[in-house]
Scaffold this motif. Sequence first.
Motif, short mmCIF file in Angstrom:
data_model
loop_
_atom_site.label_atom_id
_atom_site.label_comp_id
_atom_site.label_asym_id
_atom_site.label_seq_id
_atom_site.Cartn_x
_atom_site.Cartn_y
_atom_site.Cartn_z
N UNK A 134 0.88 -1.29 -0.02
CA UNK A 134 -0.10 0.10 0.04
C UNK A 134 0.79 1.29 -0.05
N UNK A 135 1.93 0.91 -0.20
CA UNK A 135 3.19 2.39 -0.29
C UNK A 135 3.37 2.87 0.97
N UNK A 136 2.87 2.16 2.13
CA UNK A 136 3.16 2.99 3.55
C UNK A 136 4.33 2.46 4.06
N UNK A 137 5.45 2.83 3.42
CA UNK A 137 6.68 2.25 3.67
C UNK A 137 7.49 2.58 4.94
N UNK A 160 13.92 -2.80 2.19
CA UNK A 160 13.29 -2.29 0.95
C UNK A 160 12.28 -1.25 1.24
N UNK A 161 11.96 -1.38 2.51
CA UNK A 161 10.79 -0.33 2.91
C UNK A 161 11.55 1.12 2.89
N UNK A 162 12.73 0.76 3.85
CA UNK A 162 13.49 2.17 4.24
C UNK A 162 14.04 2.64 3.04
N UNK A 163 14.48 1.94 2.07
CA UNK A 163 14.96 2.52 0.48
C UNK A 163 13.98 3.21 -0.15
N UNK A 200 11.70 7.72 0.66
CA UNK A 200 11.93 8.82 0.14
C UNK A 200 11.82 8.89 -1.68
N UNK A 201 11.67 7.67 -2.20
CA UNK A 201 11.51 7.58 -3.39
C UNK A 201 10.08 7.93 -4.26
N UNK A 202 10.00 8.49 -5.34
CA UNK A 202 8.54 8.57 -5.89
C UNK A 202 8.48 7.53 -6.93
N UNK A 203 7.25 6.95 -6.64
CA UNK A 203 6.90 5.87 -7.53
C UNK A 203 5.65 6.14 -8.27
N UNK A 204 5.65 5.65 -9.53
CA UNK A 204 4.46 5.90 -10.35
C UNK A 204 3.06 5.25 -10.00
N UNK A 205 2.32 5.52 -10.37
CA UNK A 205 0.70 4.94 -10.09
C UNK A 205 0.78 3.46 -10.27
N UNK A 206 1.51 2.93 -11.31
CA UNK A 206 1.43 1.73 -11.65
C UNK A 206 2.20 0.80 -10.75
#
Length: 320
Positions: free
Chosen positions: A269-272, A298-301, A304-310
């Motif tokens: 759910x991108x709640x890293x 993985x979560x920590x990395x 701060x990264x921007x991920x696309x909607x897909x």
Amino acid sequence: IAVQSAAAIESAFLYQKGLQEAKEREEAIRKIHDVSTKFVPYEFINSLGKKVLTEVSLGDQVARNVTVLFADIRDFTTLSETMAPEENFMFINGFNARMGPIVRKHHGFINQYLGDGFMAIFPENAQDALRASVDMFRSLEVYNKERKIRQREPISMGVGMQNGELIMGITGDVQRMDAATISDTVNTAARVEGLSKHYGTYILLTQDCIDKLLDPEEFDFRYLGPVQVKGKMQTLELFECINGDPKSLYQHKLNTLPQFRKGMDQYFEKEFAMAALTFQSILKQDIRDRTAKLFLNRSANLITKELDDGWKGVESMRLK
């Protein structure tokens, strides 16, 4: 009368000699057959619709839905460097002598020995393969206790499995034939075994194997998400079976199973940040949980990264 008696005795002698020679030939053929089935498993021959090896022909083949299992001794290169060639060979033989009977006990057969591991086929169902995997790790625990008494390093092992279609047949030429298995299922199973090192698992299997289990409730699993291996377009859904883990580590993973599922949900759910905290909490309870450590990193990395909607959390593996 004497001549007739001599002739009868000679005939009886020749008859007995013929029976003995026939018996010896039959025994020799039986021994050859017994030896040949050790090189080409009877289960393989039987799958081709044959009873004995002499019945098979070049080009014989059959398609089967099977579970393919790869087992690999971890850090074998490092271990082998400490042993002489003869010791190395005896070590491998000792390992195989323990694992082979377990595979057969669960209705599978070793299709190929690979030096530091082997490939096994389970023609009936994935349940057999998973039961065999768990039993192999139990046997390895006993073996490592024996090695400890002899002041030898413990052995670690990884197992990977895939279920699917497989072509079993006889390939080669008229002078040299071999029993072969050709299928993407074999390649995928080998890749999954390799991925078990990356994910820090003892037993790693795919969604296809899970779907073919007769009784999934017999085992405990942790879902590890989708992965795309090199050279494959379709992703694989991976699961860790924790039943083969050392007892204390298994108990830890079983106790933290709800937490791990929560962490995976947060991850996808991108709640890293939340996922990292969850996996960190799991790892604090047992630092041997390498899979929790992997997803913590993985979560920590990804925080701060921007991920696309897909983004769907597909892990892309560039190495085989």
